[in-house]
Design an enzyme around this catalytic site. Sequence first.
Site, mmCIF file in Angstrom:
data_model
loop_
_atom_site.group_PDB
_atom_site.id
_atom_site.type_symbol
_atom_site.label_atom_id
_atom_site.label_comp_id
_atom_site.label_asym_id
_atom_site.label_seq_id
_atom_site.Cartn_x
_atom_site.Cartn_y
_atom_site.Cartn_z
ATOM 1 C CB ALA A 406 -0.924 -0.014 1.215
ATOM 2 C CG MET A 408 8.848 1.961 1.745
ATOM 3 S SD MET A 408 8.919 0.819 3.147
ATOM 4 C CE MET A 408 10.350 1.459 4.033
ATOM 5 C CG ASN A 410 10.998 4.994 1.030
ATOM 6 O OD1 ASN A 410 11.468 3.964 1.475
ATOM 7 N ND2 ASN A 410 10.260 5.019 -0.060
ATOM 8 C CG HIS A 442 0.728 2.438 8.667
ATOM 9 N ND1 HIS A 442 0.361 1.337 9.412
ATOM 10 C CD2 HIS A 442 1.978 2.154 8.208
ATOM 11 C CE1 HIS A 442 1.325 0.446 9.392
ATOM 12 N NE2 HIS A 442 2.323 0.921 8.664
ATOM 13 C CD GLU A 443 3.267 3.809 5.031
ATOM 14 O OE1 GLU A 443 4.489 3.805 5.288
ATOM 15 O OE2 GLU A 443 2.582 2.774 5.051
ATOM 16 C CG HIS A 446 6.248 3.587 9.554
ATOM 17 N ND1 HIS A 446 6.657 2.759 10.574
ATOM 18 C CD2 HIS A 446 5.402 2.849 8.779
ATOM 19 C CE1 HIS A 446 6.068 1.577 10.431
ATOM 20 N NE2 HIS A 446 5.304 1.603 9.361
ATOM 21 C CD GLU A 465 5.612 -1.861 9.553
ATOM 22 O OE1 GLU A 465 4.518 -1.263 9.540
ATOM 23 O OE2 GLU A 465 6.538 -1.605 8.759
#
Length: 1026
Positions: A406, A408, A410, A442-443, A446, A465
């Site tokens: 879905a 990443m 970075n 979510h991303e 991170h 995660e």
Amino acid sequence: MALDEKREKSASFTPMMIEEDAALRNGSRGLSGQWADAVGVRPRTTERHITVHKRLVLGFAISILALLVVTMIAVLLSVRFEECSTAAAADSPARASGNGSLPGAARLNHDAGEPPGRQEEAPGEEEEWQRRRQPPPWTQLRLPRHLRPLHYNLMLSAFMENFTFCGEVNVQIECLNASRYIVLHAHRVHIEAVQVAEDKLSGAVRVSSFFLYPQNQVFVVVLNRSLEAQRSYNLKIIYSALIENELLGFFRSSYVLHGERRFLGVTQFSPTHARKAFPCFDEPIYKATFKISIKHQATYLSLSNMPVETSVFEEDGWVTDHFSQTPLMSTYYLAWAVCNFTYRETTTKNGVVVRLYARPDAIRRGSGDYALNITRRLIEFYEDYFKVPYSLPKLDLLAVPKHPYAAMENWGLSVFVEQRILLDPSISSISYLLDVTMVIVHELCHQWFGDLVTPVWWEDVWLKEGFAHYFEFVGTDYLYPGWNMEKQRFLTDVLHEVMLLDGLASSHPVSQEVQRATDIDRVFDWIAYKKGAALIRMLANFMGHSVFQMGLQDYLTIHKYGNAARNDLWNTLSEALKKVGKFVNIQEVMDQWTLQMGYPVITIMRNETADNIVVISQEHFIYDIDAKTRDPDLGNNSYLWQIPLTIAVGNTSHISSEAIIWVSNKSEHHRIAALDETSWLLGNINQTGYFRVNYDIRNWRLLIDQLMRNHEVISVSNRAGLIDDAFNLARAGYLPQNIPLEIIRYLSEEKDFLPWHAASRALYPLDKLLDRTENYNIFNEYILKQVAAMYLKLGWPTNNLNRSLVQAAYQHEELRREVIMLACSFGNKHCHQQAATLISDWISSNRNRIPLNVRDVVYCTGVSLMDEDVWEFIWMKFHSTTAVSEKKILLEALTCSDDRNLLNRLLNLSLNSEVVLDQDAIDVIIHVARNPHGRDLAWKFFREKWKILNARYGEALFMNSKLISGVTEFLNTEEELNELKNFIKSYKEGAASSFSRAVETVEANVRWQMLYKEELFQWLRKSLIH
């Protein structure tokens, strides 16, 4: 990374063609066998021979001319990036023997058996280690610890016209222990030259040899003398590779604009694929700074983690972008892209520039505006919640057509598949908006959990995660406070879902040992994501949210720009509790939840001989109870948890405030105040704990009676929890089969979405167990009876929602959608008629007036009920629409057909990447498997195409396990079980843990059919009579 694939080669890039293409690009196509013979044999000259020789000479001349032309083309390409060769030549590094130094033309023979470089040295080196009776450092599963990288200077040149790139990487390394070996990761790259130097004054350290060791995906440099401890060195490597037509490393994707196919290159490095794009220390512990330069044609732009510092334009239409230096970071979230996208931007109140890059037509339509605006708000939310500023000057969001996941995370350049970030308000449903929102939340989490603070090693991947998955709900609550995501939707979408998986005997701990690269892929599953999130939520609730938040702030502050393990988190949270006068050893509690698999079922039984006394026991919940007798590890008594059990007492009109009991033994006696004959007990209040609760039958009856009389005495969350626990306890044999079906009888009065959603999710696997049985209509009739009243009460949406009403309408519209979906799925005649009418109106008027929030239900129902012309109409619309949200539901609707020929046709088309995107093909196969008319077709297709599927998806996280689970989870006959076992014997390579889970699931399905199916049907017959 928002979850869960080997090499994909298109027809034009078969291994043979790749080698031929490489030879052409290098201007080095050898003479064919017949020409070699002609040159090598010199017979006596006769007239016939002279004629032959003339032909040979003419042919030879033509070959030489062709060779010169190809060489000139290759030379023209080579000058595009002189740094890759001239810099190497100037410094005279060790060079791979027998290889040209054409920059930009990758070494296209990637066969693992033929690594480039001086491979002949490897056997001699291994003999030396054998004499020492030690394994060579390159054979170890982890990189040896004698070196660590400090800084990478990486210069790349991307040739999008032939999908190759070349690079020069200069790594400043610190020697911690003396060694004459440099071991780092590299995979499927062609090494052209290597140089090692201490500093400019000391000069070069001579390279004896270098070679690839494909078994561990490492590159070994053997030096003439040892590197000295406590000194720094520079390692320079010149290399080249393909921009692959796959899903990992540095790969290419494409889209069509104005009838023209355009290409882009983008990276996906997590967890172990940076090594495919440049030689590096590809483990998360090896943090370093990075300075990246990318040379590309001026018709493209390049992106990376940091902003562009300077751009140098050349007269020949090429440009080199030099990016600012990164902070300390791991290789797996380094990123770059070369594309011709356009963007829109915004800025946070603290000056962070946020841009969204996408196809020019998507940017023009405003499809990225929603994502861009909530990203700005979410960065500000996280900065305030964590009290740690966002660490980079910018954040780019890149929407790509093809991506294995879905999204990443970075750092500074987050990559999303288009379906999870582009949103057209005029044709996107609330559920689609929710999906997009939660992936972005979510991303962005991170950027703190994962990028700023990184797990030491992959065994604790849940540290990033699990937190990102938990904050999907917390962050969405910030954006939409009325949706109650963390308190409600978390239950059905995370807790209930992962407990299905974690109740299998083949489950594993959330923290598990990882050694091999193949093990790393295995830990990225729903146990890490969803169980990790559920444990974090349980922890936040028993600590108290404010103390938990304070602990997270301390954790991020202490470990920023570094690595952390689970014990670092436990220690910080324990310290946070001490600050408020609470002394709980968080590690002691949480180790039991993270280091052993599964979860407990708490059973609360009244003591019939003593008033107010209950017996509370715990045991390891497992669907296959017989597994405990077969497997000593599962059957022993070592499975114990320290359980924060919240409990309340209620009666027909009132429920007490909750009390907490810490349960740490197999069985305990507790006194519960105010417990009498007419009152009931309720455990795990609001389902904050990661466990199931069972009761004696009398208490279940009292709870059912309460739901029928006045369900609102019990909270919405607990109503959903009772439904989910009852269905799953019955499935595992802890409860009679009728109890869950009796519980859902109250739903005709249920006005809240969450219990309906829990019931729908719980009924789904039961429906799939029964949908091919001869008595299925009895089950079908019972469910329709429960749904009918609410379906009539709610009706159909009359028009599309105004986006400003989304916040207020979410709960009501999602409830309406859930009820319509159940009604249409189980055959409500009015629902079927309404769906057919809406589809017919669309076809006749060519205007889609179907309400947004039920389009997927209507499309699927129409395809299943109506003729082949409707299927063809949906197929045509799938091809013509450019809106990614619409494309997705149109494709899934095609799998709903009752026509087996159409389903077979769709399955075969799914592997054509020009028709169905690689990441969508899996969904097609799984949705056909969920269709009772297509289950056997999908299962047959899966077995026949397994080699192709495994080659395409075997290396990408989640994708193979998702496919295996989706195709097999509803197989439920002895014949299908035997087919599965025989198939696994035939194809032993890869996906062992996924196949193990599949066998256990199908065995459980077969066992349920044998033990409980008839009991269920008997109760249903009696119930329908009454």
